[in-house]
Design a protein around this motif. Structure first.
Motif, short mmCIF file in Angstrom:
data_model
loop_
_atom_site.label_atom_id
_atom_site.label_comp_id
_atom_site.label_asym_id
_atom_site.label_seq_id
_atom_site.Cartn_x
_atom_site.Cartn_y
_atom_site.Cartn_z
N ALA A 17 0.50 8.17 1.11
CA ALA A 17 1.21 7.38 2.19
C ALA A 17 1.47 8.16 3.28
O ALA A 17 1.49 7.49 4.38
CB ALA A 17 2.47 7.20 1.38
N SER A 18 1.60 9.45 3.40
CA SER A 18 1.81 10.28 4.56
C SER A 18 0.52 10.35 5.42
O SER A 18 0.76 10.29 6.42
CB SER A 18 2.43 11.74 4.37
OG SER A 18 3.56 11.84 3.73
N LEU A 19 -0.56 10.47 4.72
CA LEU A 19 -1.74 10.35 5.37
C LEU A 19 -2.29 9.04 6.14
O LEU A 19 -2.56 8.94 7.25
CB LEU A 19 -3.06 10.63 4.31
CG LEU A 19 -3.11 12.11 4.05
CD1 LEU A 19 -4.30 12.14 2.89
CD2 LEU A 19 -3.63 12.84 5.20
N MET A 20 -1.73 8.01 5.36
CA MET A 20 -1.64 6.79 6.12
C MET A 20 -1.04 6.71 6.90
O MET A 20 -1.31 6.01 8.11
CB MET A 20 -1.42 5.53 4.98
CG MET A 20 -2.23 5.33 3.64
SD MET A 20 -1.71 4.09 2.81
CE MET A 20 -2.68 4.09 1.46
N PHE A 73 0.78 -1.38 -0.05
CA PHE A 73 0.12 -0.10 0.12
C PHE A 73 0.92 1.28 0.12
O PHE A 73 0.64 2.20 -0.76
CB PHE A 73 -0.73 0.11 1.16
CG PHE A 73 -2.16 -0.88 1.03
CD1 PHE A 73 -3.07 -0.37 0.07
CD2 PHE A 73 -2.30 -2.19 1.54
CE1 PHE A 73 -4.46 -1.11 0.06
CE2 PHE A 73 -3.40 -2.80 1.33
CZ PHE A 73 -4.50 -2.21 0.50
N LEU A 74 1.92 1.34 0.85
CA LEU A 74 2.80 2.41 0.73
C LEU A 74 3.45 2.76 -0.37
O LEU A 74 3.67 3.82 -0.93
CB LEU A 74 3.93 2.21 1.94
CG LEU A 74 3.34 2.51 3.33
CD1 LEU A 74 4.36 2.20 4.46
CD2 LEU A 74 2.78 3.78 3.63
N ALA A 75 3.68 1.54 -1.14
CA ALA A 75 4.78 1.68 -2.49
C ALA A 75 3.90 2.11 -3.79
O ALA A 75 4.26 2.90 -4.26
CB ALA A 75 5.34 0.41 -2.68
N TYR A 76 2.67 1.79 -3.69
CA TYR A 76 1.89 2.22 -4.72
C TYR A 76 0.67 3.36 -4.52
O TYR A 76 -0.02 3.45 -5.41
CB TYR A 76 1.04 0.80 -5.21
CG TYR A 76 1.84 -0.27 -5.95
CD1 TYR A 76 2.13 -0.08 -7.11
CD2 TYR A 76 2.58 -1.11 -5.21
CE1 TYR A 76 2.92 -0.99 -7.92
CE2 TYR A 76 3.44 -2.00 -5.88
CZ TYR A 76 3.44 -1.92 -7.08
OH TYR A 76 4.20 -2.99 -8.06
N HIS A 77 1.10 4.15 -3.53
CA HIS A 77 0.20 5.45 -3.28
C HIS A 77 1.23 6.65 -3.35
O HIS A 77 2.23 6.32 -3.57
CB HIS A 77 -0.40 5.26 -1.87
CG HIS A 77 -1.64 4.57 -1.94
ND1 HIS A 77 -1.83 3.27 -1.88
CD2 HIS A 77 -3.04 4.69 -1.95
CE1 HIS A 77 -2.91 2.38 -1.86
NE2 HIS A 77 -3.80 3.72 -2.00
N SER A 78 0.65 7.67 -3.80
CA SER A 78 1.37 9.05 -3.75
C SER A 78 2.14 9.34 -2.60
O SER A 78 1.50 8.90 -1.35
CB SER A 78 0.42 10.03 -4.41
OG SER A 78 -0.30 10.58 -3.25
N PRO A 79 3.23 9.90 -2.60
CA PRO A 79 3.94 10.37 -1.38
C PRO A 79 2.71 11.13 -0.27
O PRO A 79 2.78 10.99 0.96
CB PRO A 79 5.07 11.41 -1.78
CG PRO A 79 5.39 11.05 -3.18
CD PRO A 79 3.98 10.55 -3.63
N GLY A 90 -6.77 1.80 -11.83
CA GLY A 90 -5.43 2.00 -11.80
C GLY A 90 -4.80 2.16 -10.44
O GLY A 90 -3.44 1.92 -10.37
N SER A 91 -5.77 2.23 -9.19
CA SER A 91 -5.22 2.35 -7.90
C SER A 91 -4.99 0.96 -7.30
O SER A 91 -5.73 0.02 -7.58
CB SER A 91 -5.84 3.35 -7.10
OG SER A 91 -7.22 2.91 -7.18
N VAL A 92 -4.27 0.81 -6.31
CA VAL A 92 -4.17 -0.28 -5.77
C VAL A 92 -5.30 -0.45 -4.37
O VAL A 92 -5.57 0.49 -3.81
CB VAL A 92 -2.89 -0.46 -4.96
CG1 VAL A 92 -2.97 -1.79 -3.95
CG2 VAL A 92 -1.70 -0.91 -5.91
#
Length: 257
Positions: free
Chosen positions: A158-161, A149-155, A212-214
């Motif tokens: 990912a920061s929000l996660m 999930f971290l790898a395939y989301h925008s920075p 196209g998103s994970v």
């Protein structure tokens, strides 16, 4: 309903938030705070707190250029339950086939309101398994699913996660994680020793949705069989996982080769 009724049941703060969402939904390149305020006939200070809450709740994202764009959260909410049920139902035959062929347990993980949750699980054919129960929550930075999930989301996403799990700032992240996430994007999978169980490796691949998103991570807590000489090894199991990940993505509506 009359105008008088409309006025009686007005909720100014809600109206303000909906006005912002409707405005951004009509905009391709995003708007600055000043542009939003001007378009809605309000002062920048008047909409600042509303924008911050919409960003925090992930209905709106702030770009590196300090502009605001609407996210897909409203779309996801509108399609949340039926598609999730479909995803699980469509995934089960794929998980079952993998579990039988690889002789390993496996599970499917989604990101739900700040948590990574196991929504489907399948045991291997033998009398023992290394498995995780449906409904379990797994870590973001110390599991294969979390790394996907971290790898395939925008920075920004990912920061929000990370923020949702109380992990903000470089000191909160394991050393070398950013480089590892880059490697995952390059290879298309994660293969890491379990941070919870000795001798187990987390094999994880992404499951893509129609945009196209994970939308999920497909994971196998792999452990080498020593009682069966012909049991699939980790390389063979990983190849099976990648094929299963493609099939899961196709069933979810993604365009994959």
């Amino acid at each position: 309903m009359t105008t008088e009724d409309d006025d009686r049941y007005r909720a100014p703060a809600l109206d303000k938030g909906l006005d912002i969402l409707e405005l951004l939904a009509e905009t391709d390149d995003g708007l600055s705070q000043a542009e939003i305020a001007k378009s809605l006939g309000r002062s920048p200070n008047e909409i600042y707190r509303m924008l911050e809450r919409l960003v925090r709740r992930n209905y709106v994202r702030r770009t590196l250029e300090d502009r605001y764009e609407i996210t897909l959260k409203l779309f996801e909410l509108g399609h949340a339950r039926p598609p999730m049920n479909r995803l699980v139902n469509q995934a089960k035959p794929v998980l079952r086939q993998f579990a039988i062929q690889a002789e390993q347990a496996c599970h499917l993980v989604i990101h739900d309101r700040g948590n990574l949750v196991v929504v489907a699980q399948m045991d291997g054919p033998g009398y023992w398994n290394v498995s995780i129960r449906v409904g379990s929550r797994v870590g973001l930075v110390n599991t294969g699913s979390g790394h996907i999930f971290l790898a395939y989301h925008s920075p920004e996403e990912a920061s929000l996660m990370l923020e949702e799990q109380g992990l903000i700032g470089a000191k909160a992240l394991p050393k070398g994680l950013e480089q590892r996430l880059s490697t995952i994007r390059h290879l298309g999978y994660e293969n890491m020793p379990s941070a919870q169980v000795v001798g187990v490796f987390n094999l994880s691949v992404p499951v893509f949705g129609p945009l196209g998103s994970v939308i999920a991570a497909f994971t196998c807590p792999y452990s080498q069989r020593i009682d069966k000489a012909d049991a699939p090894n980790i390389t063979e199991a990983l190849a099976m996982m990648q094929a299963a990940g493609i099939e899961l993505s196709k069933r979810a509506g993604a365009e994959v080769q």
